[in-house]
Design an enzyme around this catalytic site. Structure first.
Site, PDB file in Angstrom:
ATOM      1  N   HIS A 124       0.779  -1.093   0.120  1.00 43.24           N
ATOM      2  CA  HIS A 124      -0.184   0.105   0.168  1.00 43.24           C
ATOM      3  C   HIS A 124       0.620   1.069  -0.016  1.00 43.24           C
ATOM      4  O   HIS A 124       1.912   1.182   0.697  1.00 43.24           O
ATOM      5  CB  HIS A 124      -0.941   0.128   1.279  1.00 43.24           C
ATOM      6  CG  HIS A 124      -0.554   0.157   2.592  1.00 43.24           C
ATOM      7  ND1 HIS A 124      -0.248   1.310   3.234  1.00 43.24           N
ATOM      8  CD2 HIS A 124      -0.487  -0.773   3.395  1.00 43.24           C
ATOM      9  CE1 HIS A 124       0.063   1.000   4.542  1.00 43.24           C
ATOM     10  NE2 HIS A 124       0.164  -0.168   4.608  1.00 43.24           N
ATOM     11  N   ASP A 138       5.360   1.255   7.747  1.00 43.35           N
ATOM     12  CA  ASP A 138       4.030   0.901   7.230  1.00 43.35           C
ATOM     13  C   ASP A 138       3.640   2.301   6.429  1.00 43.35           C
ATOM     14  O   ASP A 138       2.827   3.153   6.818  1.00 43.35           O
ATOM     15  CB  ASP A 138       3.032   1.122   8.539  1.00 43.35           C
ATOM     16  CG  ASP A 138       1.670   0.452   8.148  1.00 43.35           C
ATOM     17  OD1 ASP A 138       1.384   0.051   7.089  1.00 43.35           O
ATOM     18  OD2 ASP A 138       0.765   0.588   9.103  1.00 43.35           O
ATOM     19  N   GLU A 188      -5.344   1.918   1.704  1.00 42.71           N
ATOM     20  CA  GLU A 188      -5.415   0.566   2.390  1.00 42.71           C
ATOM     21  C   GLU A 188      -5.705   0.746   3.714  1.00 42.71           C
ATOM     22  O   GLU A 188      -6.507   0.077   4.535  1.00 42.71           O
ATOM     23  CB  GLU A 188      -3.934  -0.071   2.481  1.00 42.71           C
ATOM     24  CG  GLU A 188      -3.911  -1.559   3.070  1.00 42.71           C
ATOM     25  CD  GLU A 188      -3.458  -1.238   4.662  1.00 42.71           C
ATOM     26  OE1 GLU A 188      -3.371  -2.401   5.159  1.00 42.71           O
ATOM     27  OE2 GLU A 188      -3.330  -0.362   5.216  1.00 42.71           O
ATOM     28  N   GLU A 189      -5.350   1.885   4.389  1.00 46.93           N
ATOM     29  CA  GLU A 189      -5.483   2.291   6.024  1.00 46.93           C
ATOM     30  C   GLU A 189      -6.792   2.714   6.157  1.00 46.93           C
ATOM     31  O   GLU A 189      -7.164   2.577   7.498  1.00 46.93           O
ATOM     32  CB  GLU A 189      -4.437   3.275   6.334  1.00 46.93           C
ATOM     33  CG  GLU A 189      -2.706   3.115   5.933  1.00 46.93           C
ATOM     34  CD  GLU A 189      -2.378   2.244   7.032  1.00 46.93           C
ATOM     35  OE1 GLU A 189      -3.012   1.440   7.853  1.00 46.93           O
ATOM     36  OE2 GLU A 189      -0.982   2.224   7.125  1.00 46.93           O
ATOM     37  N   ASP A 218       3.949  -5.353   2.920  1.00 45.80           N
ATOM     38  CA  ASP A 218       3.388  -4.513   3.928  1.00 45.80           C
ATOM     39  C   ASP A 218       4.083  -4.551   5.310  1.00 45.80           C
ATOM     40  O   ASP A 218       3.945  -5.405   6.157  1.00 45.80           O
ATOM     41  CB  ASP A 218       1.813  -4.560   4.066  1.00 45.80           C
ATOM     42  CG  ASP A 218       1.239  -3.669   5.043  1.00 45.80           C
ATOM     43  OD1 ASP A 218       2.201  -2.652   5.333  1.00 45.80           O
ATOM     44  OD2 ASP A 218       0.272  -3.476   5.512  1.00 45.80           O
ATOM     45  N   HIS A 240       1.463   4.016  12.730  1.00 42.73           N
ATOM     46  CA  HIS A 240       0.178   4.757  12.626  1.00 42.73           C
ATOM     47  C   HIS A 240       0.190   6.028  13.618  1.00 42.73           C
ATOM     48  O   HIS A 240      -0.743   6.749  14.002  1.00 42.73           O
ATOM     49  CB  HIS A 240      -0.988   3.990  13.087  1.00 42.73           C
ATOM     50  CG  HIS A 240      -1.340   3.048  12.017  1.00 42.73           C
ATOM     51  ND1 HIS A 240      -2.539   2.057  12.411  1.00 42.73           N
ATOM     52  CD2 HIS A 240      -0.959   2.236  10.815  1.00 42.73           C
ATOM     53  CE1 HIS A 240      -2.626   1.215  11.301  1.00 42.73           C
ATOM     54  NE2 HIS A 240      -1.696   1.484  10.391  1.00 42.73           N
TER      55      HIS A 240
HETATM   56  N1  BES Z   1       0.378  -2.787   7.766  1.00 46.30           N
HETATM   57  C1  BES Z   1      -0.887  -2.772   8.588  1.00 46.30           C
HETATM   58  C2  BES Z   1      -1.164  -4.315   8.843  1.00 46.30           C
HETATM   59  C3  BES Z   1      -0.400  -4.896  10.006  1.00 46.30           C
HETATM   60  C4  BES Z   1      -0.414  -4.284  11.081  1.00 46.30           C
HETATM   61  C5  BES Z   1      -0.046  -6.166   9.739  1.00 46.30           C
HETATM   62  C6  BES Z   1       0.462  -4.931  12.094  1.00 46.30           C
HETATM   63  C7  BES Z   1       0.488  -6.903  10.873  1.00 46.30           C
HETATM   64  C8  BES Z   1       0.666  -6.161  12.137  1.00 46.30           C
HETATM   65  C9  BES Z   1      -1.751  -2.150   7.715  1.00 46.30           C
HETATM   66  O1  BES Z   1      -1.431  -0.986   7.256  1.00 46.30           O
HETATM   67  C10 BES Z   1      -2.980  -1.861   8.550  1.00 46.30           C
HETATM   68  O2  BES Z   1      -2.870  -0.977   9.352  1.00 46.30           O
HETATM   69  N2  BES Z   1      -4.030  -2.628   8.500  1.00 46.30           N
HETATM   70  C11 BES Z   1      -5.094  -2.401   9.125  1.00 46.30           C
HETATM   71  C12 BES Z   1      -6.390  -3.043   8.702  1.00 46.30           C
HETATM   72  C13 BES Z   1      -7.084  -2.361   7.614  1.00 46.30           C
HETATM   73  C14 BES Z   1      -8.357  -3.324   7.041  1.00 46.30           C
HETATM   74  C15 BES Z   1      -7.670  -1.042   7.850  1.00 46.30           C
HETATM   75  C16 BES Z   1      -5.114  -2.684  10.642  1.00 46.30           C
HETATM   76  O3  BES Z   1      -4.329  -3.619  10.878  1.00 46.30           O
HETATM   77  O4  BES Z   1      -5.759  -2.050  11.583  1.00 46.30           O
HETATM   78 ZN    ZN Z   2      -1.083   0.686   8.585  1.00 49.76          ZN
END
Ligand code: BES
Ligand code: ZN
Length: 420
Positions: free
Chosen positions: A230, A249, A283-284, A311, A388
């Site tokens: 992303h 990230d 994506e976020e 990612d 984040h």
């Molecule tokens: N990079 C993260 C996903 C992640 C975080 C994977 C920590 C493994 C460990 C991704 O950018 C993210 O923040 N995803 C969201 C979910 C999405 C459906 C909004 C999350 O994990 O809250």
């Molecule tokens: Zn993220």
């Protein structure tokens, strides 16, 4: 490569199958009887190549079948096998004469239709369980020089440039500009190639575009191998306001992909299958960009052989594992293949963990029926707690891109092996 996405009507061969335990198959039995009553041609000229075969029957006749007959997908007591016409007749003969019975199999004109007859969990189940490629590892002479070409310094430089955008939030001006920057970077690497194009894919609901780079396959251009990550970042309560460097990230994933692209271009690689690199928007905020793209591929019937998602590749969080595959929302056979690629080419320890939810864009591909994997920087227990926030910087994740370089090596191996 064992895959078909063609949507052709079922062809029935031989006796009506006893394999009628499922609603969908029951319905087809009726159609089959009608078809057979109307035409004996169905007996004479079986055209089908994909058979759903009862597992008990398959076990009994397996030793007598040609070695080339492969099991493609197993679920609910049945298996999809691919056979040519002669082998179908032989199978039918074996069932009659050796087992003294009729049926036990149903023929279909496409793999997709065959697996649909036995799978009840929709595209997700298929995407997780099916085997989409032969996963042979035999491209060493092409892959090894590329692996040796990976430079963590390049990856680090790209991460630093991406983290300089105040935020890559999907609704922000800098979020729009950062996607254009990625487009320009990738296009710059491909400037000497007329078989490569880089495009922005716009989304109706928000201003940030996704980036898609395509290397047209030289022999099987309709079969696609994808590496994505992303392009957006997020931080703070309402996402868009503050600074969101998103170094880990996911400037790291995009920069890892950028290094894979540089190496493919540098080595003038012309893969047999089409290769696409994707930087997904938004994506976020719920996998928005990848959802739209993957759903579009499914609707268009595109044949995606394999997808990996980069990612978070920056921070080494787990002592005894360098690359960790999330085992949920991913394809098991492809994960195993990637593990073997690491053993062969990257030579670092790897293992498995779980997100517990569709944590990144790989989940968009999985839910649209495509085989996807996410090679991740650590186990879930050891994740980078700075993501984040405005603290997601390269300095807070080790200060260099040596960890990410391992993922770029895996990326070039994945393309070198799966796209050829
Ligand atoms: N990079 C993260 C996903 C992640 C975080 C994977 C920590 C493994 C460990 C991704 O950018 C993210 O923040 N995803 C969201 C979910 C999405 C459906 C909004 C999350 O994990 O809250
Ligand atoms: Zn993220």
């Amino acid at each position: 490569m064992r895959l078909s996405f063609s949507k052709v009507k079922s062809v029935w061969v031989n006796c009506i199958s006893h394999f009628v335990t499922y609603k969908e198959v029951k319905m087809k039995t009726t159609i089959g009887i009608l078809a057979l009553a109307l035409s004996t041609a169905a007996f004479a000229a079986p055209k089908a190549q994909w058979l759903t075969v009862d597992n008990e029957i398959l076990a009994k006749i397996r030793p007598k079948l040609d070695k080339s007959v492969q099991s493609l997908f197993t679920s609910q007591g049945a298996t999809v096998v691919k056979l040519d016409e002669r082998e179908i007749e032989r199978l039918s003969h074996l069932i009659h004469h050796d087992l003294n019975r009729c049926g036990g199999f149903i023929a279909h004109e496409s793999f997709e239709e065959a697996r649909a007859a036995i799978a009840f969990q929709g595209d997700t189940y298929f995407a997780k369980s099916a085997i989409f490629a032969d996963y042979a590892i035999d491209q060493g002479p092409i892959v090894r020089p590329m692996v040796n070409d990976v430079s963590d310094v390049n990856i680090e430089a790209t991460i630093r440039k991406l983290s300089e955008f105040k935020t890559r939030y999907y609704k922000s001006d800098t979020g729009v500009k950062s996607s254009e920057f990625i487009r320009d970077t990738w296009a710059g690497l491909a400037k000497n190639r007329n078989d490569v194009k880089v495009e922005l894919v716009t989304h109706r609901a928000y201003p940030q575009a996704s980036i898609v780079m395509t290397i047209e396959g030289s022999e099987k251009s309709d079969e696609i191998v994808i590496i994505g990550g992303h392009a957006d970042s997020i931080a703070g309560m309402f996402g868009g306001g503050g600074r969101a460097p998103g170094a880990d990230d996911n400037a790291s994933g995009i920069s890892t992909i950028t290094e894979v692209i540089r190496i493919l271009m540098n080595n003038n690689i012309k893969p047999k299958r089409t290769v696409q690199f994707m930087g997904y928007a938004a994506e976020e905020v719920g996998l928005l960009g990848s959802k739209e793209i993957a759903a579009g591929y499914k609707a268009a019937g595109k044949k995606v052989v394999g997808v990996i998602q980069f990612d978070m590749t920056l921070r080494k969080g787990t002592l005894d594992k360098d690359i960790v595959f999330m085992s949920d929302f991913t394809n098991a056979a492809q994960n195993e293949f990637l593990g073997k690629l690491i053993d062969e080419y990257v030579k670092v320890p790897w293992g498995y963990s779980k997100c517990g939810y569709g944590c990144s864009d790989h989940a968009s591909w999985t839910s649209n029926g495509y085989p996807a994997s996410i090679p991740f920087e650590s186990t879930m227990d050891d994740i980078n707690r700075n993501i984040h926030t405005d603290r997601d910087t390269i300095e807070n994740a080790g200060g260099d891109a040596k960890h990410a370089a391992k993922f770029a090596k895996l990326g070039v191996a994945f393309i070198g092996e799966l796209a050829n």
